[in-house]
Scaffold this motif. Structure first.
Motif, mmCIF file in Angstrom:
data_model
loop_
_atom_site.group_PDB
_atom_site.id
_atom_site.type_symbol
_atom_site.label_atom_id
_atom_site.label_comp_id
_atom_site.label_asym_id
_atom_site.label_seq_id
_atom_site.Cartn_x
_atom_site.Cartn_y
_atom_site.Cartn_z
ATOM 1 N N ARG A 148 0.833 -1.203 0.000
ATOM 2 C CA ARG A 148 0.000 0.000 0.000
ATOM 3 C C ARG A 148 0.873 1.262 0.000
ATOM 4 N NH1 ARG A 148 -5.363 0.207 0.952
ATOM 5 N NH2 ARG A 148 -5.324 -1.908 1.831
ATOM 6 N N THR A 156 2.366 1.785 -3.552
ATOM 7 C CA THR A 156 1.425 2.272 -4.563
ATOM 8 C C THR A 156 0.931 3.682 -4.267
ATOM 9 O OG1 THR A 156 -0.420 1.151 -3.446
ATOM 10 C CG2 THR A 156 0.692 -0.036 -5.216
ATOM 11 N N GLU A 157 1.027 4.101 -3.009
ATOM 12 C CA GLU A 157 0.690 5.492 -2.683
ATOM 13 C C GLU A 157 1.802 6.445 -3.114
ATOM 14 O OE1 GLU A 157 -1.907 7.066 -1.472
ATOM 15 O OE2 GLU A 157 -3.183 5.300 -1.276
ATOM 16 N N ARG A 158 3.052 5.981 -3.003
ATOM 17 C CA ARG A 158 4.189 6.854 -3.308
ATOM 18 C C ARG A 158 4.583 6.830 -4.781
ATOM 19 N NH1 ARG A 158 8.562 8.398 -0.083
ATOM 20 N NH2 ARG A 158 7.021 8.355 1.592
ATOM 21 N N GLU A 187 3.894 5.461 -8.956
ATOM 22 C CA GLU A 187 2.930 4.990 -9.943
ATOM 23 C C GLU A 187 3.152 3.501 -10.181
ATOM 24 O OE1 GLU A 187 1.944 5.641 -14.686
ATOM 25 O OE2 GLU A 187 2.930 7.269 -13.552
ATOM 26 N N SER A 198 -5.104 0.523 -4.547
ATOM 27 C CA SER A 198 -5.694 1.480 -3.611
ATOM 28 C C SER A 198 -5.228 2.914 -3.766
ATOM 29 C CB SER A 198 -5.376 1.045 -2.164
ATOM 30 O OG SER A 198 -3.964 1.131 -1.929
ATOM 31 N N ARG A 199 -4.358 3.169 -4.726
ATOM 32 C CA ARG A 199 -3.804 4.528 -4.839
ATOM 33 C C ARG A 199 -4.921 5.539 -5.033
ATOM 34 N NH1 ARG A 199 0.920 6.844 -8.931
ATOM 35 N NH2 ARG A 199 1.260 8.770 -7.774
ATOM 36 N N ARG A 200 -4.848 6.601 -4.237
ATOM 37 C CA ARG A 200 -5.867 7.654 -4.321
ATOM 38 C C ARG A 200 -5.594 8.535 -5.524
ATOM 39 N NH1 ARG A 200 -4.674 7.565 1.240
ATOM 40 N NH2 ARG A 200 -3.188 9.255 0.925
ATOM 41 N N THR A 204 -5.034 11.885 -7.542
ATOM 42 C CA THR A 204 -4.408 13.162 -7.148
ATOM 43 C C THR A 204 -4.735 14.228 -8.163
ATOM 44 O OG1 THR A 204 -2.369 12.499 -8.287
ATOM 45 C CG2 THR A 204 -2.529 11.984 -5.944
#
Length: 275
Positions: A231, A234-236, A238, A271-273, A275
């Motif tokens: 998680r 994938t948040e930090r 691409e 789960s990437r939000r 932006t």
């Protein structure tokens, strides 16, 4: 960014006598994926021929790799391939190799043997080395990975030739106890990459928490740490693509017990939000 799924129920790259369970595992995962964004690669029914090499079933492996590569090359969104054995990554990773992509290889085994050093002849134990440029000629990428862009995470079962290779390269290695969100982010940031491919062989997990494996290795990564680490990645960064491999339930009860973990990993990958 949305992802698509590709089911690849390959068993020919496994050296396990339980390899056919991998087909059942891929089909089980497929049943929980959205049909509108899920495609399938047809895997040859036959085992395949070594084609004069020391790599077992190489003809079938080559056919599957070509089909996976074609699908990933055409895709406009990141592809999450669902195995099957981890040999499916030969076709999945080759099209996304680029200077800005790091590969995080979550696996109990480093998969760094060559056809000459492999004790089994099973391609699953050679796939990462093949992506790095040392493998069957028809499966080596045109532009191989650089060891400096690979993070080997959770490995704990090394052959002597694999240890020798790691001693000679700058590949980052994180033991099971080092697989945390912070350490993973630090390792990928050190590569300078802005995108990441995440390979998950489920045997990276501690078999006390996840039983549906062909080659369990004790003292693996806790599920909570693996999910949190993916998680964070994938948040930090691409997502360039991902693979989930080696789901091999022995029966319906084991599949039901372990599928929640697989779904948690899929959720972490997707789960990437925005932006």
């Amino acid at each position: 960014m949305p992802s698509t799924f590709l089911i690849v129920p390959q068993w020919q790259g496994s050296g396990s006598s339980r390899a056919m369970r991998l087909v059942d595992g891929a089909e089980t995962i497929s049943g929980d994926l959205p049909s509108s964004t899920t495609a399938r690669v047809e895997v040859p029914l036959e085992a395949g021929d070594a084609l004069g090499s020391s790599v077992l079933r190489l003809s079938s492996l080559t056919t599957v790799a070509e089909r996976v590569r074609e699908h990933v090359t055409r895709a406009t969104d990141p592809v999450i391939v669902i195995g099957g054995d981890c040999g499916i990554e030969a076709g999945a990773i080759a099209p996304v190799i680029a200077p800005d992509v790091a590969v995080v290889w979550f696996d109990a085994h480093p998969d760094l043997n060559t056809p000459e050093s492999s004790p089994s002849g099973a391609f699953g134990g050679m796939v990462l080395r093949t992506l790095l440029g040392d493998g069957p000629a028809n499966l080596v990428p045109a532009a191989p990975l650089s060891p400096e862009r690979v993070i080997l995470a959770g490995a704990r079962a090394f052959d002597a030739h694999e240890e020798e290779y790691l001693d000679q390269t700058a590949m980052a290695v994180l033991g099971p106890e080092q697989v945390t969100a912070a350490r993973l982010l630090e390792a990928v940031e050190a590569t300078g990459a802005s995108r990441v491919y995440v390979h998950i062989d489920l045997d990276v997990l501690d078999p006390a928490e996840f039983e549906s494996l062909t080659a369990p290795q004790p003292f693996g990564v806790p599920t909570r740490e693996l999910v949190a680490g993916i998680r964070a990645l994938t948040e930090r960064f691409e997502l360039a693509g991902a693979g989930i491999t080696a789901f091999a339930p022995a029966n319906a009860m084991d599949a039901a017990d372990d599928m929640p973990t697989v779904l948690r990993l899929i959720a972490a990958l997707t789960s990437r939000r925005s932006t």
